[in-house]
Design a protein around this motif. Sequence first.
Motif, mmCIF file in Angstrom:
data_model
loop_
_atom_site.group_PDB
_atom_site.id
_atom_site.type_symbol
_atom_site.label_atom_id
_atom_site.label_comp_id
_atom_site.label_asym_id
_atom_site.label_seq_id
_atom_site.Cartn_x
_atom_site.Cartn_y
_atom_site.Cartn_z
ATOM 1 N N HIS A 145 0.603 -1.601 -0.300
ATOM 2 C CA HIS A 145 0.300 0.066 -0.287
ATOM 3 C C HIS A 145 1.247 1.037 0.005
ATOM 4 O O HIS A 145 0.250 2.225 -0.601
ATOM 5 N N MET A 148 2.487 1.707 -3.811
ATOM 6 C CA MET A 148 1.020 2.463 -3.916
ATOM 7 C C MET A 148 1.690 3.973 -3.579
ATOM 8 O O MET A 148 1.236 4.599 -4.673
ATOM 9 N N LEU A 149 0.892 4.143 -2.524
ATOM 10 C CA LEU A 149 1.030 5.172 -2.137
ATOM 11 C C LEU A 149 1.847 7.014 -3.384
ATOM 12 O O LEU A 149 1.908 8.006 -4.044
ATOM 13 N N GLY A 152 1.841 6.532 -6.938
ATOM 14 C CA GLY A 152 0.668 6.806 -7.347
ATOM 15 C C GLY A 152 0.790 8.860 -7.145
ATOM 16 O O GLY A 152 0.064 9.013 -7.546
ATOM 17 N N SER A 153 1.628 8.864 -6.333
ATOM 18 C CA SER A 153 1.109 10.594 -6.206
ATOM 19 C C SER A 153 2.893 11.074 -5.385
ATOM 20 O O SER A 153 2.552 12.549 -5.479
ATOM 21 N N ASN A 234 7.205 14.605 3.209
ATOM 22 C CA ASN A 234 6.120 14.810 3.471
ATOM 23 C C ASN A 234 5.770 16.409 4.219
ATOM 24 O O ASN A 234 6.171 16.450 5.191
ATOM 25 N N PRO A 235 6.085 16.801 2.785
ATOM 26 C CA PRO A 235 5.399 18.421 2.929
ATOM 27 C C PRO A 235 5.236 19.187 4.301
ATOM 28 O O PRO A 235 5.788 20.264 4.944
ATOM 29 N N SER A 236 4.013 18.704 4.426
ATOM 30 C CA SER A 236 3.472 19.718 5.419
ATOM 31 C C SER A 236 3.988 19.737 6.664
ATOM 32 O O SER A 236 3.609 20.605 7.303
ATOM 33 N N ALA A 237 4.373 18.548 7.216
ATOM 34 C CA ALA A 237 4.580 18.197 8.202
ATOM 35 C C ALA A 237 6.459 18.761 8.637
ATOM 36 O O ALA A 237 6.998 18.315 9.734
ATOM 37 N N LEU B 70 -6.166 5.393 0.961
ATOM 38 C CA LEU B 70 -4.797 5.887 2.398
ATOM 39 C C LEU B 70 -5.097 7.125 2.659
ATOM 40 O O LEU B 70 -4.638 7.749 1.176
ATOM 41 N N SER B 72 -2.278 9.871 3.007
ATOM 42 C CA SER B 72 -1.474 10.025 3.801
ATOM 43 C C SER B 72 -1.356 11.474 5.046
ATOM 44 O O SER B 72 -2.021 11.961 5.135
ATOM 45 N N GLU B 73 -0.299 11.751 6.222
ATOM 46 C CA GLU B 73 -0.547 13.072 6.735
ATOM 47 C C GLU B 73 -0.657 13.728 6.233
ATOM 48 O O GLU B 73 -1.286 14.547 7.358
ATOM 49 N N ASP B 74 -0.069 14.030 5.601
ATOM 50 C CA ASP B 74 0.005 15.277 4.765
ATOM 51 C C ASP B 74 -0.692 15.586 3.865
ATOM 52 O O ASP B 74 -1.524 16.241 3.062
ATOM 53 N N ARG B 76 -2.109 13.360 1.464
ATOM 54 C CA ARG B 76 -1.850 13.057 0.414
ATOM 55 C C ARG B 76 -3.429 11.082 -0.003
ATOM 56 O O ARG B 76 -3.509 11.511 1.364
ATOM 57 N N GLN B 78 -4.293 8.272 -1.875
ATOM 58 C CA GLN B 78 -4.670 7.218 -2.339
ATOM 59 C C GLN B 78 -5.496 6.185 -3.005
ATOM 60 O O GLN B 78 -5.320 5.489 -1.424
ATOM 61 N N VAL B 79 -5.870 5.626 -3.643
ATOM 62 C CA VAL B 79 -7.034 4.701 -3.536
ATOM 63 C C VAL B 79 -6.815 3.481 -4.306
ATOM 64 O O VAL B 79 -5.778 3.096 -4.249
#
Lengths: 238, 238
Positions: A145, A148-149, A152-153, A234-237, B70, B72-74, B76, B78-79
């Motif tokens: 998973h 995939m994140l 995918g992103s 993890n840009p925001s964090a 999913l 993510s903390e920031d 993002r 993801q299916v």
Amino acid sequence: MIRQNIQIACSSCSLRELCMPVGLDADELQRIDRIVGSRQKVKRKESIFQNGERFTSLYAIRTGMFKTRLVSEDGRDQVTGFQMAGEILGLDGIVNSRHTCDAVALEDSEVCVMPFDRVEALSREITSLQRHVHRIMSREIVREHGVMLLLGSMRAEERLAAFLLNLVQRLHARGFSRSELVLRMTREEIGSYLGLKLETVSRTLSKFADDGIVEVQHRNVRIVDAEALRSLVNPSAA
Amino acid sequence: MIRQNIQIACSSCSLRELCMPVGLDADELQRIDRIVGSRQKVKRKESIFQNGERFTSLYAIRTGMFKTRLVSEDGRDQVTGFQMAGEILGLDGIVNSRHTCDAVALEDSEVCVMPFDRVEALSREITSLQRHVHRIMSREIVREHGVMLLLGSMRAEERLAAFLLNLVQRLHARGFSRSELVLRMTREEIGSYLGLKLETVSRTLSKFADDGIVEVQHRNVRIVDAEALRSLVNPSAA
DNA sequence: CGTGGTTTTGATCATAATCAACGTCTGTGG
DNA sequence: CCACAGACGTTGATTATGATCAAAACCACG
């Protein structure tokens, strides 16, 4: 004979905190010694199983590092993971009794061969082993998973940052440095895993070096600014 | 009471050829009826579990369709999959006794709740159930390998072609048309799964329509030229 | 019968791929 | 031990692909 049995015993293996015996008590530990059929040495570039081969066993890595690789019919090549000591190979083969990928050693390595029928038989008897087998498979699902994140992103820099942090974290759990690592795989293999071309991997590593985030000498990497890597993933964090 | 028991029995479920009971004989089938604790209706947009929640049960889909997602903390998003009748949700939760993703209904749906301790207890008794649970988890691992190949090495058209073929093939195995399907998810959700933006999904679908490969009316898709889709996914085997 | 979510389409831009050339290391055999 | 071949890695220039920004159309649903 006894000597041989001792050699291949989980109960005396230095990886028992990372591998199959996790969470078993002393008594159970002795009983699962039977799970390992044999040890097998694997030279660099050799594979322990390949796509299409009959599935019989799981393999626990004792030393060394592997990649798993999917080759599609039209020759596309995808690295699906890099595995190190204490990790389990072969789970893909259970569903159809055939392996669906290749497991290739990235350096001279050694694995414990665990015939799957023994794994199943013992899991019926030892509840905590059953639970552990389930957890190993679930962990692999969760790991994928995460990939995939990533695929995918994330953008190239984020992917490579996540990759380096993941590798060094796993190596650290095995007693290696928290900041220095040796890449046992080529830029092309990293790229395949991350969905990038080898040139992009190389350029991105160079950029990290320019930015003072890492020091790179061929396959030796020193993470100078782990915080910077984390904030890339993890840009925001940040 | 009896009525209730009959209602939630695997032995009388129309999905028994697709779901948990695959490969069990009549006797075993009766015994695994106990595996299902209850049925649960889920409305569109509701979730059966979410990231961070305690894991207790697996869920077998009786009717409807889900996505797993999913976050993510920031932020993002993801299916990680789309699941339909007979497929199992919740495997991600086993490893840490916490779910690591959300399972959201894409339409009004119904699931069978299978407390995992019962699954484990019965698997210790019924060898073919144990085997089946292992196969379900392995199948998920293999499926995710395929998604990694798609995300890591395919271009937009190839990804969408693979997606449509996979969906229609699974629907066909459930008695639906081999060529017509209804997309229960938005372009954005498809895009998230495929690592594309929703505009790219829309444009690519339009291109397929222009090329006479599919007919698209909103969420209704008719595959006119399945062969063309297959050769997009697998260029060399054209 | 609006209203908001969804989808389509167009124009432009950013990212990573591709093509190309060169540099460097490794391991092997003379 | 050195020379060499071949694999591996770096860097530059250019291009292709899909992302982004924007606007309009469409539909479903309340």
